[in-house]
Design a protein around this motif. Structure first.
Motif, PDB file in Angstrom:
ATOM      1  N   GLU A 235      10.744 115.579  11.738  1.00  0.00           N
ATOM      2  CA  GLU A 235      10.700 114.020  11.938  1.00  0.00           C
ATOM      3  C   GLU A 235      10.076 113.630  10.653  1.00  0.00           C
ATOM      4  O   GLU A 235      10.504 112.451   9.919  1.00  0.00           O
ATOM      5  CB  GLU A 235       9.986 113.487  13.084  1.00  0.00           C
ATOM      6  CG  GLU A 235      10.675 113.885  14.542  1.00  0.00           C
ATOM      7  CD  GLU A 235      12.169 113.411  14.592  1.00  0.00           C
ATOM      8  OE1 GLU A 235      12.441 112.359  13.850  1.00  0.00           O
ATOM      9  OE2 GLU A 235      12.979 114.152  14.821  1.00  0.00           O
TER      10      GLU A 235
ATOM     11  N   LYS B 148      12.247 112.934   7.767  1.00  0.00           N
ATOM     12  CA  LYS B 148      13.276 112.242   7.574  1.00  0.00           C
ATOM     13  C   LYS B 148      12.555 110.708   7.555  1.00  0.00           C
ATOM     14  O   LYS B 148      13.268 109.895   7.444  1.00  0.00           O
ATOM     15  CB  LYS B 148      14.037 112.200   8.896  1.00  0.00           C
ATOM     16  CG  LYS B 148      15.143 113.353   8.849  1.00  0.00           C
ATOM     17  CD  LYS B 148      16.079 113.331   9.868  1.00  0.00           C
ATOM     18  CE  LYS B 148      15.049 113.561  11.219  1.00  0.00           C
ATOM     19  NZ  LYS B 148      16.020 113.660  12.558  1.00  0.00           N
ATOM     20  N   SER B 149      11.201 110.888   7.425  1.00  0.00           N
ATOM     21  CA  SER B 149      10.376 109.757   7.421  1.00  0.00           C
ATOM     22  C   SER B 149      10.397 108.937   6.206  1.00  0.00           C
ATOM     23  O   SER B 149      10.624 109.328   5.078  1.00  0.00           O
ATOM     24  CB  SER B 149       8.904 110.017   7.926  1.00  0.00           C
ATOM     25  OG  SER B 149       8.321 110.702   6.625  1.00  0.00           O
TER      26      SER B 149
END
Length: 317
Positions: free
Chosen positions: A98, A101-102
């Motif tokens: 995650e 993709k932050s």
């Protein structure tokens, strides 16, 4: 009365296939002309589209069994001391995926590797020279400055614009439900950039997660040392020593491995063939749409010619 009326008008409403074929045959030249125009337009559009290259890396979660066993052994001791010794390997992989993709990570990634111009101010890739084709209406490579738009505002992109373009058009992160393997891929007009940016992403996410864990472990070590100075109880001192040893080992293991969270199973390579666009499919679809439109035009024209009063009144209304 109603039944006789329906029987009287039913033959007029019935579709006559011979009339349909006759209409198509009479309008064959118009159908061929419109279809040909769409076919030529489809070919021109497909050739106009730039080549897009995809490079991907196959990753596996790094082996964290030793740290998980250590965490299980010392977890109860850490809870007594008010310390959380960290997540297990599976949760660390989820966080890393995650984070990859932050917005914060990608904005820092783009700025660190100077990707603003390739992302927002290029028209394509010069294969012979191996360099970007700069859009000189957006960016001046001689002065390294962003130009202004018609309203006089600078076209220099913000972090929001950069991350939006990167996430929506370039980056893809997926995980196999069967194997747990993670695929990171980059789509780019440049095959070299696609491979290089994919490598950078894998290296940077490993480095980011390592630095974060080392920083948190050092904070816990400082906390434990402070607590160690505050107690004279031999049993608690032993607990603090064991926890400090655990955190020190975490720092040591983190600094000893380049692939901290993700291990590369299949590295990214420079693609030799473009992945997009599918020019043949584009040409076929546009040609079919042109043929369908041509048939529709022929039927509309035939309807207007056979019903001049009705057609004229409909268009007038």
């Amino acid at each position: 009365m109603n039944e006789r009326t329906e029987q009287a008008y039913y033959p007029d409403d019935e579709i006559d296939l011979r009339d349909l074929f006759r209409t198509l045959w009479d309008g064959k030249w118009l159908i061929m002309a419109i279809t040909f125009v769409f076919a030529v337009g489809g070919v021109a559009y497909a050739l106009w589209l730039p080549d897009i290259y995809k490079s991907e890396a196959l990753l596996a979660p790094a082996n964290g069994e030793q740290s998980r066993q250590l965490g299980g052994q010392l977890g109860s001791l850490a809870s007594l001391a008010g310390v959380n010794i960290g997540e297990d390997g599976s949760s660390k992989v989820v966080i890393a995926k995650e984070t990859l993709k932050s917005r914060a990570f990608l904005a820092d990634f783009i700025r660190r590797h100077n990707l603003e111009v390739p992302l927002m101010a290029t028209e394509g890739w010069n294969v012979e020279k191996g360099e970007w084709i700069i859009d000189r209406e957006v960016y001046n490579p001689e002065t390294n400055t962003w130009l202004n738009d018609d309203e006089g505002e600078s076209m220099k992109p913000s972090d929001w614009d950069l991350v939006k373009r990167f996430r929506q058009e370039l980056l893809s992160v997926s995980q196999s439900e069967d194997t747990g393997m993670i695929t990171v891929s980059i789509d780019s007009k440049s095959p070299v950039a696609a491979q290089q940016w994919t490598e950078w992403l894998v290296e940077d996410i490993n480095e980011h997660m390592r630095e974060q864990d080392v920083r948190e472990a050092n904070k816990r070590i400082d906390y434990l040392r402070d607590k160690l100075q505050e107690t004279n109880i031999t049993g608690m001192q032993q607990v603090f020593y064991q926890l400090i040893e655990s955190e020190t080992r975490t720092v040591m293991l983190a600094n000893a491995s380049d692939e901290y969270v993700f291990e590369t199973v299949d590295p990214a390579v420079i693609p030799e063939e473009e992945s997009e666009p599918s020019r043949a499919l584009i040409c076929v679809v546009i040609t079919i749409l042109g043929g369908m439109l041509a048939v529709f035009v022929v039927f509309i024209r035939s309807f207007i010619e056979s019903n001049p009063d009705q057609g004229g009144s409909e268009f007038a209304s």
